[in-house]
Write an enzyme that holds these catalytic residues in place. Structure first.
Site, PDB file in Angstrom:
ATOM      1  CB  SER A   1      -0.897   0.000   1.249  1.00 44.17           C
ATOM      2  OG  SER A   1      -1.534   1.249   1.429  1.00 44.17           O
TER       3      SER A   1
ATOM      4  CE1 TYR B   1      -4.499  -2.669   5.183  1.00 40.05           C
ATOM      5  CE2 TYR B   1      -3.654  -0.511   4.562  1.00 40.05           C
ATOM      6  CZ  TYR B   1      -4.182  -1.735   4.204  1.00 40.05           C
ATOM      7  OH  TYR B   1      -4.386  -2.029   2.879  1.00 40.05           O
TER       8      TYR B   1
END
Length: 329
Positions: A138, A151
């Site tokens: 990401s 995350y």
């Protein structure tokens, strides 16, 4: 004989679009997600493209998930040429307020199961002398994001692990590609409660568009790919930003959700299965063993796709090398 791709997080978001791309190119599929009903529906739709689809309902927050999936694939006599680790889970909010069950589940899904799936399917690829692995990181791996600390840290692991592994595998015929997409219009922001964050309001990309760029990077055997020109600029720019500015930018882009979504917003599972996958971009809700998902993230695929039993046939996706011009890789 057609080659086979295994995709986790297969029933929604980028994973769903990647399944369609593989199917459009004639590859067979093993699809993995938590929601058995959604998997079966998707499999019926994909079979309209004359491919074989093997759905496996499995929850990647289960510590035995990787071995369970591998054994099912082995017993079915399927050789996996492409492994796509797309499933992810983001319990957004202050870290101090996150339940231990959510912390454990997120690390299991995004770190442990990803590494274990890579390991168990890597050995047959090495024995054959060919194979491709895609691990989804990401843009949050590029800079710290407050209130998404866990995350982001998991995606840093994916990026570091995958690029180092790719180096180890030089000359083996097996490639490892890491992709760092930015904000993508999927169920993820709704499930994490950050759908109003500036990243999704101003800089998000369509899931199909992102998947095409991801798919292209995998097929080319690229080491690491960032999707979208603004994400490329952001990834390059963070190298020169002071840490304080990175933290402010990350907090602004990801929004101000400081509290985790509450349990009363969750929706219990109804399929009774013990082994499923995608939390934020995963599948549908789960309240078993402390594993939770925001109910608002349910994917209304029938509504979106006009309720067609074979919508993939009309949505067949192909890649033209000139489709994206300079916006591509």
């Amino acid at each position: 004989m057609a080659q086979t791709a295994l995709v986790t997080g297969a029933t929604s978001g980028i994973g769903e679009s990647l399944c369609l791309l593989f199917a459009s190119d004639g590859y067979n599929l093993v699809t993995v997600a938590r929601d058995k009903e959604a998997l079966e529906k998707q499999a019926d739709e994909l079979r309209c493209l004359d491919i074989e689809v093997t759905p496996i309902a499995c929850d990647l927050s289960n510590p035995d998930a990787a071995r369970t999936i591998f054994e099912r694939v082995r017993k079915a006599g399927i050789e996996i040429e492409f492994l796509v680790n797309d499933a992810g889970y983001s319990p957004a909010g202050r870290f101090a307020e996150l339940p231990i069950a959510d912390i454990r589940s997120m690390i299991q899904v995004s770190v442990t199961s990803l590494a274990e799936l890579t390991n168990v399917f890597l050995h047959p690829m090495l024995d054959r002398g060919h194979g491709r692995i895609l691990n989804m990181s990401s843009m949050m791996a590029k800079t710290p994001c407050p209130y998404n600390a866990l995350y982001g840290a998991a995606k840093v692991f994916v990026l570091s692990f995958s690029t180092a592994l790719a180096r180890e595998l030089r000359g083996t015929g097996v490639t490892v590609t890491t992709v760092c997409p930015g904000a993508t219009r999927t169920n993820f922001p709704r499930n994490a409660g950050i759908e109003d964050a500036p990243a999704w309001k101003y800089f998000s990309m369509d899931a199909d568009e992102t998947a095409i760029r991801v798919y292209r990077a995998l097929m080319r055997g690229e080491l690491c790919a960032v999707t979208g020109w603004y994400n490329k600029i952001g990834a390059f720019g963070t190298r020169f930003m002071p840490m304080g500015f990175q933290l402010m930018a990350g907090e602004w882009l990801m929004g101000a959700r400081k509290h985790p979504l509450r349990e009363e917003e969750d929706e219990p599972r109804s399929d009774g299965s013990t082994c499923s996958d995608d939390r934020a971009p995963l599948s549908s809700g789960d309240d078993k063993n402390g594993e939770r998902q925001h109910a608002h993230g349910k994917d209304d695929r029938k509504k979106r796709d006009g309720g067609s039993a074979c919508f993939h046939s009309s949505r067949r996706m192909t890649i033209d090398p000139d489709d994206w011009g300079w916006f591509g890789w």
